[in-house]
Scaffold this motif. Sequence first.
Motif, PDB file in Angstrom:
ATOM      1  N   ALA A  35      -0.667  -3.191  -5.850  1.00 32.30           N
ATOM      2  CA  ALA A  35      -1.417  -2.743  -4.677  1.00 32.30           C
ATOM      3  C   ALA A  35      -0.760  -3.288  -3.409  1.00 32.30           C
ATOM      4  CB  ALA A  35      -2.851  -3.245  -4.786  1.00 32.30           C
ATOM      5  N   ALA A  38       0.518  -7.110  -2.813  1.00 24.68           N
ATOM      6  CA  ALA A  38       0.643  -7.794  -4.109  1.00 24.68           C
ATOM      7  C   ALA A  38       1.882  -8.673  -4.182  1.00 24.68           C
ATOM      8  CB  ALA A  38       0.663  -6.766  -5.239  1.00 24.68           C
ATOM      9  N   LYS A  40       5.236  -7.162  -3.711  1.00 25.40           N
ATOM     10  CA  LYS A  40       6.363  -6.339  -4.177  1.00 25.40           C
ATOM     11  C   LYS A  40       7.572  -6.467  -3.252  1.00 25.40           C
ATOM     12  CE  LYS A  40       3.971  -2.463  -3.943  1.00 25.40           C
ATOM     13  NZ  LYS A  40       2.776  -3.026  -3.263  1.00 25.40           N
ATOM     14  N   SER A  41       7.332  -6.303  -1.933  1.00 24.59           N
ATOM     15  CA  SER A  41       8.469  -6.380  -0.995  1.00 24.59           C
ATOM     16  C   SER A  41       9.071  -7.776  -1.003  1.00 24.59           C
ATOM     17  CB  SER A  41       8.026  -6.062   0.436  1.00 24.59           C
ATOM     18  OG  SER A  41       7.446  -4.801   0.488  1.00 24.59           O
ATOM     19  N   GLU A  84      12.015  -1.302   2.749  1.00 20.41           N
ATOM     20  CA  GLU A  84      10.891  -0.478   3.197  1.00 20.41           C
ATOM     21  C   GLU A  84      11.154  -0.139   4.665  1.00 20.41           C
ATOM     22  OE1 GLU A  84       7.178  -2.468   2.716  1.00 20.41           O
ATOM     23  OE2 GLU A  84       6.014  -0.658   3.110  1.00 20.41           O
ATOM     24  N   GLU A 161       9.525   1.076  -2.016  1.00 20.64           N
ATOM     25  CA  GLU A 161       8.655   2.225  -1.728  1.00 20.64           C
ATOM     26  C   GLU A 161       9.396   3.421  -1.145  1.00 20.64           C
ATOM     27  OE1 GLU A 161       4.757   1.819  -0.795  1.00 20.64           O
ATOM     28  OE2 GLU A 161       4.621  -0.332  -1.165  1.00 20.64           O
ATOM     29  N   GLN A 193       3.962   2.565  -4.893  1.00 18.86           N
ATOM     30  CA  GLN A 193       2.528   2.773  -5.036  1.00 18.86           C
ATOM     31  C   GLN A 193       2.259   4.112  -5.706  1.00 18.86           C
ATOM     32  OE1 GLN A 193      -0.148   1.674  -1.920  1.00 18.86           O
ATOM     33  NE2 GLN A 193       1.405   0.447  -0.907  1.00 18.86           N
TER      34      GLN A 193
END
Length: 237
Positions: A35, A38, A40-41, A84, A161, A193
């Motif tokens: 989400a 969370a 991720k990046s 991103e 993403e 996502q």
Amino acid sequence: MLEVKGLSVQYGKHRAVDDAALSVATSEIVVILGANGAGKSSLLKAVAGLQPPGTGARVALDDRELVGLQPHQIVEAGLALVPEGRGIFGELTVRENLLLGAFARRARADEANNRHRVLALFPRLAERLDQTARTMSGGEQQMVAIGRALMSAPKMLLLDEPSLGLSPLLSSELFRALGRIRQDGIGVLLVEQNARKSLAIADRGYLIENGRIVGAGRAAELASDPAVQRAYLGGAR
Ligand code: ATP
């Protein structure tokens, strides 16, 4: 093969990634689902050398240790990140953006060949080599960003993403392109996502929650797991 062990990212008192471990083989697409917020990046940035990965972390690409290298040395070692928000040079043309991607020593000799491969992958860029990047659509800019990363001749491509903000049609085109990149023997690690489309193309996946990897499996297994469906696929199909 990319192997990550014991990787953590700390912002002040906040631990954004906690003791993460994962691996990506050559010719494999691996997706990290999670989400907003969370971690991720932060995880991708730490692998690419843009954030300190914590004491004791191991990030190895084909047995070469990457922890402690500068970001440009990590690109030289064969790992490229598409951040991103894409990180392309808006005022430069498509051709110039691609050329900058070939700056890595490992890629210079083969620049013409690599450009040929990028333009075969994204024919739309071939028609627009002299267009200023900022005047392109979101999807086209994402192609420029991926093309630029591929110009460094990576063994491992990391994408943050990539489908964000793209139309369904363009995201499908993008995920198909990732499949062709895998065929060229490049490992692909992406955070997304868009669980449905990314699991459809991926070989394996990891689930990240509050900075911790809480699940892992074959993409097909994850896609049919009811808990994954509830959390990431908008309920059972
Ligand atoms: P998103 O999908 O929203 O980008 P993400 O999973 O990529 O989320 P991260 O961007 O890695 O998550 O952020 C993880 C956590 O770390 C969040 O709580 C975020 O606010 C925090 N964070 C990220 N970057 C920084 C920073 N530079 N300084 C402080 N906190 C940060």
